[in-house]
Motif scaffolding. Structure first.
Motif, PDB file in Angstrom:
ATOM      1  N   GLN A 199       0.853  42.587  73.948  1.00 15.05           N
ATOM      2  CA  GLN A 199       0.823  43.434  72.691  1.00 15.05           C
ATOM      3  C   GLN A 199       2.292  44.236  72.575  1.00 15.05           C
ATOM      4  O   GLN A 199       2.504  44.442  71.623  1.00 15.05           O
ATOM      5  N   ASN A 200       2.784  44.740  73.870  1.00 19.13           N
ATOM      6  CA  ASN A 200       3.976  45.433  73.695  1.00 19.13           C
ATOM      7  C   ASN A 200       5.132  44.744  73.561  1.00 19.13           C
ATOM      8  O   ASN A 200       6.303  45.216  73.322  1.00 19.13           O
ATOM      9  N   GLY A 201       5.231  43.410  73.237  1.00 21.72           N
ATOM     10  CA  GLY A 201       6.212  42.566  73.040  1.00 21.72           C
ATOM     11  C   GLY A 201       6.798  41.926  74.114  1.00 21.72           C
ATOM     12  O   GLY A 201       7.672  40.905  73.945  1.00 21.72           O
ATOM     13  N   THR A 202       6.358  42.267  75.456  1.00 20.60           N
ATOM     14  CA  THR A 202       6.766  41.358  76.586  1.00 20.60           C
ATOM     15  C   THR A 202       6.354  40.060  76.565  1.00 20.60           C
ATOM     16  O   THR A 202       5.386  39.744  76.166  1.00 20.60           O
ATOM     17  N   ILE A 203       7.375  39.222  76.670  1.00 18.22           N
ATOM     18  CA  ILE A 203       7.323  37.588  77.082  1.00 18.22           C
ATOM     19  C   ILE A 203       7.248  37.615  78.561  1.00 18.22           C
ATOM     20  O   ILE A 203       8.235  37.605  79.077  1.00 18.22           O
ATOM     21  N   LYS A 257      12.956  40.055  85.653  1.00 18.19           N
ATOM     22  CA  LYS A 257      12.863  40.595  84.212  1.00 18.19           C
ATOM     23  C   LYS A 257      14.346  40.786  83.498  1.00 18.19           C
ATOM     24  O   LYS A 257      15.349  40.923  83.982  1.00 18.19           O
ATOM     25  N   TYR A 258      14.268  40.347  82.338  1.00 24.54           N
ATOM     26  CA  TYR A 258      15.329  40.248  81.097  1.00 24.54           C
ATOM     27  C   TYR A 258      15.102  41.199  80.422  1.00 24.54           C
ATOM     28  O   TYR A 258      14.005  41.780  80.155  1.00 24.54           O
ATOM     29  N   VAL A 259      16.002  40.989  79.185  1.00 24.28           N
ATOM     30  CA  VAL A 259      15.578  41.814  78.095  1.00 24.28           C
ATOM     31  C   VAL A 259      16.075  40.526  76.844  1.00 24.28           C
ATOM     32  O   VAL A 259      17.005  40.156  77.010  1.00 24.28           O
ATOM     33  N   TYR A 260      15.296  40.817  75.753  1.00 25.67           N
ATOM     34  CA  TYR A 260      15.464  40.066  74.556  1.00 25.67           C
ATOM     35  C   TYR A 260      15.408  40.820  73.340  1.00 25.67           C
ATOM     36  O   TYR A 260      14.735  41.814  73.146  1.00 25.67           O
ATOM     37  N   ASP A 261      15.821  40.221  72.372  1.00 27.83           N
ATOM     38  CA  ASP A 261      15.616  40.934  70.890  1.00 27.83           C
ATOM     39  C   ASP A 261      15.635  39.520  69.930  1.00 27.83           C
ATOM     40  O   ASP A 261      16.112  38.420  70.190  1.00 27.83           O
ATOM     41  N   VAL A 262      15.091  39.975  68.597  1.00 24.86           N
ATOM     42  CA  VAL A 262      15.302  38.812  67.611  1.00 24.86           C
ATOM     43  C   VAL A 262      15.998  39.521  66.475  1.00 24.86           C
ATOM     44  O   VAL A 262      15.397  40.616  65.988  1.00 24.86           O
ATOM     45  N   GLU A 263      16.772  38.712  65.796  1.00 24.11           N
ATOM     46  CA  GLU A 263      17.674  39.207  64.661  1.00 24.11           C
ATOM     47  C   GLU A 263      17.532  38.265  63.511  1.00 24.11           C
ATOM     48  O   GLU A 263      17.371  37.051  63.399  1.00 24.11           O
ATOM     49  N   LEU A 264      17.146  38.871  62.227  1.00 17.54           N
ATOM     50  CA  LEU A 264      17.158  37.952  61.191  1.00 17.54           C
ATOM     51  C   LEU A 264      18.350  38.294  60.187  1.00 17.54           C
ATOM     52  O   LEU A 264      18.677  39.380  59.996  1.00 17.54           O
ATOM     53  N   THR A 265      18.944  37.163  59.874  1.00 15.38           N
ATOM     54  CA  THR A 265      20.219  37.317  58.784  1.00 15.38           C
ATOM     55  C   THR A 265      19.497  36.498  57.488  1.00 15.38           C
ATOM     56  O   THR A 265      19.182  35.468  57.523  1.00 15.38           O
ATOM     57  N   VAL A 293      14.266  42.274  64.135  1.00 19.86           N
ATOM     58  CA  VAL A 293      12.794  42.094  63.544  1.00 19.86           C
ATOM     59  C   VAL A 293      11.970  42.299  65.036  1.00 19.86           C
ATOM     60  O   VAL A 293      10.787  42.471  64.884  1.00 19.86           O
ATOM     61  N   ILE A 294      12.637  42.173  66.156  1.00 23.95           N
ATOM     62  CA  ILE A 294      11.928  42.584  67.500  1.00 23.95           C
ATOM     63  C   ILE A 294      13.060  43.297  68.195  1.00 23.95           C
ATOM     64  O   ILE A 294      14.332  42.770  68.464  1.00 23.95           O
ATOM     65  N   GLU A 295      12.905  44.792  68.471  1.00 23.14           N
ATOM     66  CA  GLU A 295      13.823  45.425  69.155  1.00 23.14           C
ATOM     67  C   GLU A 295      13.847  44.988  70.580  1.00 23.14           C
ATOM     68  O   GLU A 295      12.961  44.330  71.310  1.00 23.14           O
ATOM     69  N   PRO A 296      14.733  45.295  71.408  1.00 19.33           N
ATOM     70  CA  PRO A 296      15.071  45.076  72.606  1.00 19.33           C
ATOM     71  C   PRO A 296      13.780  44.930  73.667  1.00 19.33           C
ATOM     72  O   PRO A 296      12.978  46.199  73.578  1.00 19.33           O
ATOM     73  N   SER A 297      13.188  43.982  74.224  1.00 19.64           N
ATOM     74  CA  SER A 297      12.024  44.087  75.029  1.00 19.64           C
ATOM     75  C   SER A 297      11.927  43.364  76.103  1.00 19.64           C
ATOM     76  O   SER A 297      13.037  42.587  76.522  1.00 19.64           O
ATOM     77  N   CYS A 298      11.107  43.245  76.985  1.00 25.56           N
ATOM     78  CA  CYS A 298      11.249  42.525  78.392  1.00 25.56           C
ATOM     79  C   CYS A 298      11.013  41.112  78.100  1.00 25.56           C
ATOM     80  O   CYS A 298       9.997  40.777  77.557  1.00 25.56           O
ATOM     81  N   PHE A 299      11.613  40.485  78.697  1.00 30.33           N
ATOM     82  CA  PHE A 299      11.559  38.805  78.817  1.00 30.33           C
ATOM     83  C   PHE A 299      11.438  38.417  80.456  1.00 30.33           C
ATOM     84  O   PHE A 299      12.573  38.832  81.007  1.00 30.33           O
ATOM     85  N   GLU A 300      10.226  38.089  80.918  1.00 31.53           N
ATOM     86  CA  GLU A 300      10.030  38.011  82.228  1.00 31.53           C
ATOM     87  C   GLU A 300       9.985  36.554  82.686  1.00 31.53           C
ATOM     88  O   GLU A 300       9.178  35.798  82.140  1.00 31.53           O
ATOM     89  N   VAL A 301      10.982  35.944  83.445  1.00 35.18           N
ATOM     90  CA  VAL A 301      10.852  34.458  84.031  1.00 35.18           C
ATOM     91  C   VAL A 301      10.223  34.794  85.354  1.00 35.18           C
ATOM     92  O   VAL A 301      10.496  35.418  86.244  1.00 35.18           O
TER      93      VAL A 301
END
Length: 110
Positions: free
Chosen positions: A6-10, A80-88, A96-104
């Motif tokens: 829910q909090n955007g963590t992948i 844990k890493y950090v990710y975001d998503v950007e739309l052009t 469109v998704i601010e920096p959030s946690c990406f866990e491998v």
């Protein structure tokens, strides 16, 4: 295994295939945004926000679906890493998704 919280963590098991659908909503109208064929969506994964070079970057045009391949994560360390998503869209750029946690996550089978 892929989990999107829910909090955007992948959370993704290292070396797994994943298809991430990024819902995009218009901030003003709160309606879903339909991607145009020229729109560019970019997913960037780094160890830290301030790092200059991304570890993984996926770019799609005219789509809001990212296809993460096993080769994209198979050499990353567990953790844990950090990710975001950007739309052009044309000349406009939106996060469109601010920096959030990406866990491998760990794997047994390599």
């Amino acid at each position: 295994m892929l989990y999107v919280e829910q909090n955007g963590t992948i959370r993704l098991t290292r070396g797994d295939t994943a298809r991430l659908i990024v819902p995009i909503e218009n901030e003003v109208t709160h309606q879903s945004y339909d991607m145009l064929s020229t729109d560019i969506l970019k997913l960037t994964i780094k160890k830290k926000v301030k790092d200059y070079v991304p570890l993984v970057q996926k770019v799609v045009t005219g789509s809001n679906v990212f296809h993460i391949l096993p080769a994209d994560t198979h050499k990353l360390d567990f953790g844990k890493y950090v990710y975001d998503v950007e739309l052009t869209t044309g000349m406009d750029v939106y996060t469109v998704i601010e920096p959030s946690c990406f866990e491998v996550m760990k794997e047994v089978t390599d």
